[in-house]
Enzyme design. Structure first.
Site, PDB file in Angstrom:
ATOM      1  N   ASN A   9       1.057  -1.066   0.107  1.00  0.00           N
ATOM      2  CA  ASN A   9       0.047  -0.150   0.203  1.00  0.00           C
ATOM      3  C   ASN A   9       0.890   1.174  -0.081  1.00  0.00           C
ATOM      4  O   ASN A   9       1.576   1.531   1.144  1.00  0.00           O
ATOM      5  CB  ASN A   9      -0.929   0.015   1.176  1.00  0.00           C
ATOM      6  CG  ASN A   9      -1.641   1.481   1.396  1.00  0.00           C
ATOM      7  OD1 ASN A   9      -1.849   1.893   0.522  1.00  0.00           O
ATOM      8  ND2 ASN A   9      -2.273   1.398   2.595  1.00  0.00           N
ATOM      9  N   LYS A  11       0.075   4.283  -0.347  1.00  0.00           N
ATOM     10  CA  LYS A  11      -0.558   5.637  -0.068  1.00  0.00           C
ATOM     11  C   LYS A  11      -0.170   6.586  -0.804  1.00  0.00           C
ATOM     12  O   LYS A  11      -0.040   6.472  -2.116  1.00  0.00           O
ATOM     13  CB  LYS A  11       0.114   5.764   1.654  1.00  0.00           C
ATOM     14  CG  LYS A  11      -0.016   4.500   2.561  1.00  0.00           C
ATOM     15  CD  LYS A  11      -0.086   4.736   3.817  1.00  0.00           C
ATOM     16  CE  LYS A  11      -0.197   3.479   4.805  1.00  0.00           C
ATOM     17  NZ  LYS A  11      -0.022   3.540   6.146  1.00  0.00           N
ATOM     18  N   HIS A  96      -9.417   1.316   4.734  1.00  0.00           N
ATOM     19  CA  HIS A  96      -8.177   1.519   5.493  1.00  0.00           C
ATOM     20  C   HIS A  96      -8.390   2.618   6.502  1.00  0.00           C
ATOM     21  O   HIS A  96      -9.304   3.597   6.309  1.00  0.00           O
ATOM     22  CB  HIS A  96      -7.031   2.049   4.486  1.00  0.00           C
ATOM     23  CG  HIS A  96      -5.832   2.225   5.055  1.00  0.00           C
ATOM     24  ND1 HIS A  96      -5.223   3.203   5.945  1.00  0.00           N
ATOM     25  CD2 HIS A  96      -4.644   1.149   4.938  1.00  0.00           C
ATOM     26  CE1 HIS A  96      -4.214   2.815   6.293  1.00  0.00           C
ATOM     27  NE2 HIS A  96      -3.673   1.545   5.829  1.00  0.00           N
ATOM     28  N   GLU A  98      -6.763   4.979   7.445  1.00  0.00           N
ATOM     29  CA  GLU A  98      -6.548   6.327   7.117  1.00  0.00           C
ATOM     30  C   GLU A  98      -7.643   6.941   6.519  1.00  0.00           C
ATOM     31  O   GLU A  98      -8.104   8.262   6.599  1.00  0.00           O
ATOM     32  CB  GLU A  98      -5.301   6.586   6.383  1.00  0.00           C
ATOM     33  CG  GLU A  98      -4.015   6.236   7.198  1.00  0.00           C
ATOM     34  CD  GLU A  98      -2.795   5.669   6.594  1.00  0.00           C
ATOM     35  OE1 GLU A  98      -2.859   5.753   5.103  1.00  0.00           O
ATOM     36  OE2 GLU A  98      -1.864   5.084   7.167  1.00  0.00           O
ATOM     37  N   GLU A 168      -5.477  -4.591  10.552  1.00  0.00           N
ATOM     38  CA  GLU A 168      -4.275  -3.620  10.608  1.00  0.00           C
ATOM     39  C   GLU A 168      -4.795  -2.684  11.835  1.00  0.00           C
ATOM     40  O   GLU A 168      -5.520  -2.096  11.965  1.00  0.00           O
ATOM     41  CB  GLU A 168      -4.322  -2.734   9.379  1.00  0.00           C
ATOM     42  CG  GLU A 168      -4.132  -3.279   8.154  1.00  0.00           C
ATOM     43  CD  GLU A 168      -3.474  -2.244   7.246  1.00  0.00           C
ATOM     44  OE1 GLU A 168      -2.541  -2.593   6.645  1.00  0.00           O
ATOM     45  OE2 GLU A 168      -4.099  -1.198   6.895  1.00  0.00           O
ATOM     46  N   GLY A 174       2.594   2.337  10.559  1.00  0.00           N
ATOM     47  CA  GLY A 174       3.500   3.559  10.259  1.00  0.00           C
ATOM     48  C   GLY A 174       4.384   3.769  11.763  1.00  0.00           C
ATOM     49  O   GLY A 174       4.839   4.907  11.571  1.00  0.00           O
ATOM     50  N   SER A 214       3.324  -1.881  10.161  1.00  0.00           N
ATOM     51  CA  SER A 214       5.035  -2.292  10.410  1.00  0.00           C
ATOM     52  C   SER A 214       5.377  -3.664  10.073  1.00  0.00           C
ATOM     53  O   SER A 214       6.306  -4.107  10.770  1.00  0.00           O
ATOM     54  CB  SER A 214       5.270  -1.709  12.076  1.00  0.00           C
ATOM     55  OG  SER A 214       4.838  -0.465  11.974  1.00  0.00           O
TER      56      SER A 214
END
Ligand code: PGA
Length: 256
Positions: A9, A11, A96, A98, A168, A174, A214
């Protein structure tokens, strides 16, 4: 049996040229084992060229990172499923954290997008996962099950079989903090049990459930060797061939 998958991904990263050269480095460098699949989730601008650059290897596929739930119309700035399909994209990452957090995508909106993707003949990668607060309060299993219920559990069996799930935990995305292999296995098993309860054992056993947060070369082998972890959805470490190729290599071969 289910497919083992290393999905990247990207991003909002990579200029056009940098992105396409990364796609080429990955497709040329990947030694894909039998029963494994690589999916690259690139920004929209790379998709068409990325599909072409990977077309000779049917174990490498391209994903969009979002799409709109409507088929077309006055939605400035948005991209439809039909548009993605018209350039050969096969997968779409949806839900996701985000998108949920920064773009206020609710479970209901994500469910609409999932249905739009399936109706258009593409396959969704459905993301779920809890915040640190929820994990510390100890109700992460209930929280994730609710995301599954509201996002994908009303799909027909036929549609559900096309869904890839990515668990996730937000606290691991991250941050450099990874869920331990035991933590990942525990919740992946819960997710698989919930699928078996909602559908049946054979569908549950055939669903790929990826871990994200991660993932890196140093932890991929151990994570991917957990019984219910079928690979990873990888952010930061998917941005360089030197870190993503070893993650692809960490997938166990599956010979059916
Ligand atoms: P990360 O991101 O690998 O950089 O933690 C994972 C993701 O957000 O999909």
């Amino acid at each position: 049996m289910r497919q083992k998958i290393a999905a990247g991904n990207w991003k909002m990263n990579k200029t056009f040229d940098d992105g396409i050269s990364l796609v080429k480095d990955i497709v040329n460098g990947a030694e894909t084992k039998p029963g494994t699949l690589v999916i690259l989730g690139t920004p929209f601008i790379h998709l068409k060229e990325a599909v072409q650059a990977t077309s000779y290897n049917d174990q490498v596929k391209i994903a969009a990172q979002n799409c709109h739930q409507e088929t077309k119309g006055a939605y400035t700035g948005e991209i439809s499923v039909e548009m993605l399909k018209s350039i050969g994209v096969e997968y779409v990452i949806l839900g996701h954290s985000e998108r949920r957090e920064y773009f206020r995508e609710s479970n209901e909106r994500i469910a609409e997008k999932i249905k739009a993707v399936l109706a258009g003949g593409l396959k969704p990668i459905f993301c779920c996962g809890e915040s640190l607060e929820i994990r510390e309060e100890g109700w992460h299993v209930r929280y994730v099950k609710n995301q599954l219920k509201r996002g994908i559990f009303d799909l027909s069996e036929e549609d559900f079989k096309k869904v890839i799930i990515a668990y996730e935990p937000i606290w691991a995305i991250g941050t450099g903090v990874t869920a331990s292999p035991d933590q990942a296995q525990e919740i992946h098993k819960e997710i698989r049990n919930a699928i078996a309860e909602q559908y049946n054992d054979s569908i549950a056993n055939a669903t790929s459930i990826l871990y994200g947060g991660s993932v890196k070369p140093a932890n991929a082998v151990e994570l991917f060797s957990q019984a219910d972890v079928d690979g990873g959805l990888v952010g930061g470490a998917s941005l360089k061939a030197e870190t993503f190729l070893p993650i692809i290599d960490a997938l166990p071969a599956h010979i059916s």
